[in-house]
Design a protein around this motif. Sequence first.
Motif, mmCIF file in Angstrom:
data_model
loop_
_atom_site.group_PDB
_atom_site.id
_atom_site.type_symbol
_atom_site.label_atom_id
_atom_site.label_comp_id
_atom_site.label_asym_id
_atom_site.label_seq_id
_atom_site.Cartn_x
_atom_site.Cartn_y
_atom_site.Cartn_z
ATOM 1 N N ALA A 53 0.830 -1.210 0.000
ATOM 2 C CA ALA A 53 0.000 0.000 0.000
ATOM 3 C C ALA A 53 0.865 1.262 0.000
ATOM 4 C CB ALA A 53 -0.941 -0.006 1.210
ATOM 5 N N ILE A 54 1.918 1.256 0.792
ATOM 6 C CA ILE A 54 2.819 2.415 0.836
ATOM 7 C C ILE A 54 3.495 2.597 -0.519
ATOM 8 C CG2 ILE A 54 4.984 3.306 1.817
ATOM 9 C CD1 ILE A 54 4.048 2.079 4.509
ATOM 10 N N LEU A 55 3.979 1.518 -1.093
ATOM 11 C CA LEU A 55 4.638 1.608 -2.396
ATOM 12 C C LEU A 55 3.666 2.051 -3.480
ATOM 13 C CD1 LEU A 55 6.805 -1.571 -1.960
ATOM 14 C CD2 LEU A 55 7.684 0.760 -2.228
ATOM 15 N N TYR A 56 2.430 1.595 -3.399
ATOM 16 C CA TYR A 56 1.403 2.026 -4.356
ATOM 17 C C TYR A 56 1.207 3.543 -4.246
ATOM 18 C CZ TYR A 56 -3.119 2.860 -6.471
ATOM 19 O OH TYR A 56 -4.127 3.375 -7.246
ATOM 20 N N GLU A 57 1.011 4.018 -3.032
ATOM 21 C CA GLU A 57 0.783 5.459 -2.828
ATOM 22 C C GLU A 57 1.985 6.273 -3.276
ATOM 23 O OE1 GLU A 57 -2.072 6.847 -2.208
ATOM 24 O OE2 GLU A 57 -3.085 4.945 -1.840
ATOM 25 N N GLU A 58 3.183 5.785 -3.037
ATOM 26 C CA GLU A 58 4.382 6.500 -3.483
ATOM 27 C C GLU A 58 4.427 6.566 -5.004
ATOM 28 O OE1 GLU A 58 5.995 8.282 -1.553
ATOM 29 O OE2 GLU A 58 5.849 7.378 0.424
ATOM 30 N N ALA A 59 4.018 5.479 -5.666
ATOM 31 C CA ALA A 59 4.023 5.460 -7.137
ATOM 32 C C ALA A 59 2.977 6.417 -7.704
ATOM 33 C CB ALA A 59 3.751 4.045 -7.652
ATOM 34 N N VAL A 60 1.815 6.452 -7.091
ATOM 35 C CA VAL A 60 0.709 7.268 -7.600
ATOM 36 C C VAL A 60 0.915 8.748 -7.293
ATOM 37 C CG1 VAL A 60 -1.765 7.735 -7.324
ATOM 38 C CG2 VAL A 60 -0.960 5.400 -7.571
ATOM 39 N N HIS A 61 1.493 9.042 -6.145
ATOM 40 C CA HIS A 61 1.627 10.444 -5.726
ATOM 41 C C HIS A 61 3.037 10.994 -5.871
ATOM 42 C CE1 HIS A 61 -2.066 9.152 -3.558
ATOM 43 N NE2 HIS A 61 -2.488 10.210 -4.200
ATOM 44 N N ARG A 62 3.873 10.284 -6.623
ATOM 45 C CA ARG A 62 5.250 10.741 -6.847
ATOM 46 C C ARG A 62 5.251 12.128 -7.473
ATOM 47 N NH1 ARG A 62 8.633 6.471 -9.215
ATOM 48 N NH2 ARG A 62 9.071 6.213 -7.046
ATOM 49 N N LYS A 63 6.076 12.994 -6.921
ATOM 50 C CA LYS A 63 6.216 14.346 -7.470
ATOM 51 C C LYS A 63 7.413 14.355 -8.409
ATOM 52 C CE LYS A 63 4.790 16.018 -3.009
ATOM 53 N NZ LYS A 63 5.428 15.082 -2.089
ATOM 54 N N PRO A 64 7.203 14.671 -9.670
ATOM 55 C CA PRO A 64 8.321 14.630 -10.623
ATOM 56 C C PRO A 64 9.428 15.630 -10.304
ATOM 57 C CG PRO A 64 6.343 15.534 -11.647
ATOM 58 C CD PRO A 64 5.955 15.068 -10.280
ATOM 59 N N PHE A 65 9.105 16.639 -9.527
ATOM 60 C CA PHE A 65 10.096 17.671 -9.212
ATOM 61 C C PHE A 65 10.753 17.446 -7.858
ATOM 62 C CE2 PHE A 65 5.798 18.979 -8.161
ATOM 63 C CZ PHE A 65 5.904 19.228 -6.812
ATOM 64 N N ASP A 66 10.403 16.367 -7.180
ATOM 65 C CA ASP A 66 10.954 16.098 -5.852
ATOM 66 C C ASP A 66 12.405 15.660 -5.996
ATOM 67 O OD1 ASP A 66 11.516 15.419 -3.257
ATOM 68 O OD2 ASP A 66 9.807 14.091 -3.002
ATOM 69 N N VAL A 67 13.300 16.385 -5.388
ATOM 70 C CA VAL A 67 14.719 16.044 -5.455
ATOM 71 C C VAL A 67 15.263 15.622 -4.100
ATOM 72 C CG1 VAL A 67 15.219 17.495 -7.454
ATOM 73 C CG2 VAL A 67 15.379 18.463 -5.163
ATOM 74 N N GLU A 68 14.354 15.348 -3.161
ATOM 75 C CA GLU A 68 14.782 14.962 -1.827
ATOM 76 C C GLU A 68 14.542 13.488 -1.527
ATOM 77 O OE1 GLU A 68 14.501 17.534 1.276
ATOM 78 O OE2 GLU A 68 14.795 19.298 0.053
ATOM 79 N N THR A 69 13.657 12.853 -2.297
ATOM 80 C CA THR A 69 13.397 11.433 -2.110
ATOM 81 C C THR A 69 13.530 10.724 -3.448
ATOM 82 O OG1 THR A 69 11.007 11.739 -2.387
ATOM 83 C CG2 THR A 69 11.870 11.798 -0.127
ATOM 84 N N PHE A 70 13.914 9.445 -3.378
ATOM 85 C CA PHE A 70 14.284 8.738 -4.595
ATOM 86 C C PHE A 70 13.791 7.299 -4.582
ATOM 87 C CE2 PHE A 70 17.393 11.887 -3.359
ATOM 88 C CZ PHE A 70 17.471 12.686 -4.490
ATOM 89 N N GLY A 71 13.739 6.716 -5.761
ATOM 90 C CA GLY A 71 13.408 5.311 -5.915
ATOM 91 C C GLY A 71 11.934 5.020 -5.741
ATOM 92 N N VAL A 72 11.579 3.744 -5.885
ATOM 93 C CA VAL A 72 10.172 3.338 -5.823
ATOM 94 C C VAL A 72 9.546 3.586 -4.461
ATOM 95 C CG1 VAL A 72 10.325 1.639 -7.682
ATOM 96 C CG2 VAL A 72 10.798 0.939 -5.313
ATOM 97 N N ALA A 73 10.350 3.648 -3.423
ATOM 98 C CA ALA A 73 9.823 3.887 -2.082
ATOM 99 C C ALA A 73 9.946 5.353 -1.664
ATOM 100 C CB ALA A 73 10.533 2.990 -1.063
ATOM 101 N N GLN A 74 10.486 6.181 -2.565
ATOM 102 C CA GLN A 74 10.671 7.605 -2.271
ATOM 103 C C GLN A 74 11.398 7.799 -0.938
ATOM 104 O OE1 GLN A 74 9.551 10.471 -4.570
ATOM 105 N NE2 GLN A 74 10.319 8.603 -5.462
ATOM 106 N N ILE A 75 12.599 7.254 -0.865
ATOM 107 C CA ILE A 75 13.437 7.295 0.331
ATOM 108 C C ILE A 75 14.413 8.460 0.227
ATOM 109 C CG2 ILE A 75 15.232 6.028 1.610
ATOM 110 C CD1 ILE A 75 12.502 4.722 1.897
ATOM 111 N N GLY A 76 14.621 9.130 1.336
ATOM 112 C CA GLY A 76 15.591 10.222 1.385
ATOM 113 C C GLY A 76 16.980 9.701 1.708
ATOM 114 N N LEU A 77 17.975 10.478 1.316
ATOM 115 C CA LEU A 77 19.362 10.074 1.579
ATOM 116 C C LEU A 77 19.650 9.982 3.078
ATOM 117 C CD1 LEU A 77 21.229 12.080 -1.202
ATOM 118 C CD2 LEU A 77 20.461 9.697 -1.229
ATOM 119 N N LYS A 78 18.978 10.798 3.863
ATOM 120 C CA LYS A 78 19.154 10.759 5.320
ATOM 121 C C LYS A 78 18.783 9.383 5.880
ATOM 122 C CE LYS A 78 17.837 13.070 9.567
ATOM 123 N NZ LYS A 78 16.939 14.029 10.195
ATOM 124 N N GLU A 79 17.769 8.775 5.291
ATOM 125 C CA GLU A 79 17.369 7.438 5.744
ATOM 126 C C GLU A 79 18.461 6.414 5.450
ATOM 127 O OE1 GLU A 79 15.521 4.490 7.645
ATOM 128 O OE2 GLU A 79 14.922 6.596 7.706
#
Length: 157
Positions: A53-79
Amino acid sequence: MALPIYRSIGATLTSEAASEILSERGYEVVSNLTPYVKEAAEFYELPPEILMAILYEEAVHRKPFDVETFGVAQIGLKELVTQGLPPDVKLLSNDRLCVWVLARKLKRLQIQTGSLKKAITLHNGYSDYLEMIEKRAADHRIRELLQEKHAVRTFLA
């Protein structure tokens, strides 16, 4: 006077069509991640439907301009750093690693807070996120994907 009604209907139809396309994209993304979700969920003793469910929501709500989170799980480098990994964005292009990092993050937050629900809320921070994840985790399509047999593919160099 009729023109605004037609615009409203047109805008609604366009919005519904876009929503349907995004929804299908979300299912396509999580379908490809299912073997990794099953592995990580079993290892960290997490409900696989929550990870899906989390991965689905990340895929659907991914912001194309987001430069702080990455990958299919939208993980930040801090993590990555928190988990003892180097802060290298290239690592997050590996779908399997992203799923495992997400699972490990949720488990860590669950242990810290004593609650998976609190961990899910902290993962995203939005007040309605937990409700959205619980609803998506109960989605029959998510559950069907988890029931399917998926082979984990390994590629040798």
